[in-house]
Design a protein around this motif. Structure first.
Motif, PDB file in Angstrom:
ATOM      1  N   ASN A 155       0.825  -1.215   0.000  1.00  0.00           N
ATOM      2  CA  ASN A 155       0.000   0.000   0.000  1.00  0.00           C
ATOM      3  C   ASN A 155       0.857   1.263   0.000  1.00  0.00           C
ATOM      4  O   ASN A 155       0.464   2.298  -0.540  1.00  0.00           O
ATOM      5  CB  ASN A 155      -0.950   0.001   1.204  1.00  0.00           C
ATOM      6  CG  ASN A 155      -0.209  -0.026   2.528  1.00  0.00           C
ATOM      7  OD1 ASN A 155       0.793  -0.723   2.661  1.00  0.00           O
ATOM      8  ND2 ASN A 155      -0.693   0.700   3.522  1.00  0.00           N
ATOM      9  N   VAL A 156       2.061   1.177   0.584  1.00  0.00           N
ATOM     10  CA  VAL A 156       2.975   2.324   0.570  1.00  0.00           C
ATOM     11  C   VAL A 156       3.553   2.521  -0.830  1.00  0.00           C
ATOM     12  O   VAL A 156       3.635   3.649  -1.333  1.00  0.00           O
ATOM     13  CB  VAL A 156       4.107   2.129   1.600  1.00  0.00           C
ATOM     14  CG1 VAL A 156       5.119   3.272   1.519  1.00  0.00           C
ATOM     15  CG2 VAL A 156       3.539   2.018   3.011  1.00  0.00           C
ATOM     16  N   GLN A 181       2.257   2.038  -3.543  1.00  0.00           N
ATOM     17  CA  GLN A 181       1.263   2.556  -4.492  1.00  0.00           C
ATOM     18  C   GLN A 181       1.145   4.081  -4.442  1.00  0.00           C
ATOM     19  O   GLN A 181       0.420   4.669  -5.249  1.00  0.00           O
ATOM     20  CB  GLN A 181      -0.105   1.915  -4.225  1.00  0.00           C
ATOM     21  CG  GLN A 181      -0.146   0.427  -4.542  1.00  0.00           C
ATOM     22  CD  GLN A 181       0.342   0.111  -5.945  1.00  0.00           C
ATOM     23  OE1 GLN A 181      -0.132   0.699  -6.917  1.00  0.00           O
ATOM     24  NE2 GLN A 181       1.297  -0.791  -6.061  1.00  0.00           N
ATOM     25  N   GLN A 182       1.853   4.725  -3.515  1.00  0.00           N
ATOM     26  CA  GLN A 182       1.818   6.180  -3.451  1.00  0.00           C
ATOM     27  C   GLN A 182       2.480   6.781  -4.697  1.00  0.00           C
ATOM     28  O   GLN A 182       3.391   6.179  -5.281  1.00  0.00           O
ATOM     29  CB  GLN A 182       2.541   6.669  -2.189  1.00  0.00           C
ATOM     30  CG  GLN A 182       1.945   6.159  -0.884  1.00  0.00           C
ATOM     31  CD  GLN A 182       0.498   6.569  -0.712  1.00  0.00           C
ATOM     32  OE1 GLN A 182       0.129   7.713  -0.963  1.00  0.00           O
ATOM     33  NE2 GLN A 182      -0.335   5.625  -0.296  1.00  0.00           N
ATOM     34  N   ARG A 208       7.528   0.892  -7.498  1.00  0.00           N
ATOM     35  CA  ARG A 208       6.199   0.297  -7.290  1.00  0.00           C
ATOM     36  C   ARG A 208       5.931  -0.834  -8.273  1.00  0.00           C
ATOM     37  O   ARG A 208       5.151  -1.746  -7.985  1.00  0.00           O
ATOM     38  CB  ARG A 208       5.107   1.359  -7.387  1.00  0.00           C
ATOM     39  CG  ARG A 208       4.948   1.953  -8.770  1.00  0.00           C
ATOM     40  CD  ARG A 208       3.911   3.051  -8.818  1.00  0.00           C
ATOM     41  NE  ARG A 208       2.575   2.530  -8.547  1.00  0.00           N
ATOM     42  CZ  ARG A 208       1.482   3.297  -8.498  1.00  0.00           C
ATOM     43  NH1 ARG A 208       1.584   4.594  -8.661  1.00  0.00           N
ATOM     44  NH2 ARG A 208       0.308   2.784  -8.276  1.00  0.00           N
TER      45      ARG A 208
END
Length: 205
Positions: free
Chosen positions: A135-136, A138-139, A170
């Motif tokens: 999830n990080v 995907q920033q 990513r």
């Protein structure tokens, strides 16, 4: 294995850049054979250098027509079934050789160059170790294509500036482990029994 080895060394003698693809295709084919042997539901953990593990399509390797086991595994089993974890470090020391065939030795690892992923992680973590979960990654920050250090079997601290592979983090990994200051690995202090056949004979020492 014999056929793959013969093909690999023939390519090396010819001086072709295809030797990289031959090696990683062999790694992937071996993984497929193992998976088929154990069962369709079997799982495996593959320990490999970032340049073999991280999806080559997210680097300039992909642009050069090179692939690796990470990319091939995703293409074979699907991204949802393959989890690529990368490793990085900002500074410290490493164990490597100055050239192929050279004796390994502990070498200093200079601070990550400004503007690279190592520098970004160092500043973001303020010198601490971090694990960047999916999830990080995907920033928006991790959509950038910037340098990511690759220290392999051969390394020269004086040439550190050319050891960076432009990467979209990513897309290259599913997770990333960052160790701010690393320490060189060392050999296990194990003494062989001279009266017994080595366990790895005849494949190694």
């Amino acid at each position: 294995m014999v056929l793959d080895a013969e093909k690999y060394y023939r390519i090396m003698v010819d001086g072709s850049d295809d030797s990289w693809n031959a090696r990683d295709s062999h790694m992937h084919d071996t993984l497929q054979r193992l998976a088929n042997y154990y069962s369709p539901n079997s799982k495996a953990i593959i320990w490999a250098h970032n340049t073999h593990n991280g999806d080559a399509r997210a680097t300039d390797m992909g642009r050069a027509g090179m692939h690796n086991i990470g990319q091939l595994a995703r293409e074979t089993w699907g991204k949802d079934q393959v989890h690529l974890v990368g490793f990085g470090t900002y500074q410290g020391s490493v164990m490597a050789g100055e050239r192929w065939g050279a004796e390994m030795k502990v070498m200093p690892l200079p601070s990550g160059r400004p503007g690279t992923w190592e520098d970004v992680c160092h500043r973001a973590g303020k010198g601490q170790n971090m694990i960047l979960l999916p999830n990080v990654l995907q920033q928006p920050l991790f959509e950038k294509r910037i340098g990511h250090r690759a220290v392999g079997v051969v390394y020269n601290p004086q040439r550190d500036s050319v050891q960076y592979v432009p990467s979209v983090l990513r897309n290259r990994y599913d997770a990333f482990v960052f160790v701010d200051t690393t320490q060189a690995v060392h050999a296990l202090k194990i003494k062989a029994n001279p009266t017994e056949m080595p366990e790895t004979y005849p494949w190694g020492v």
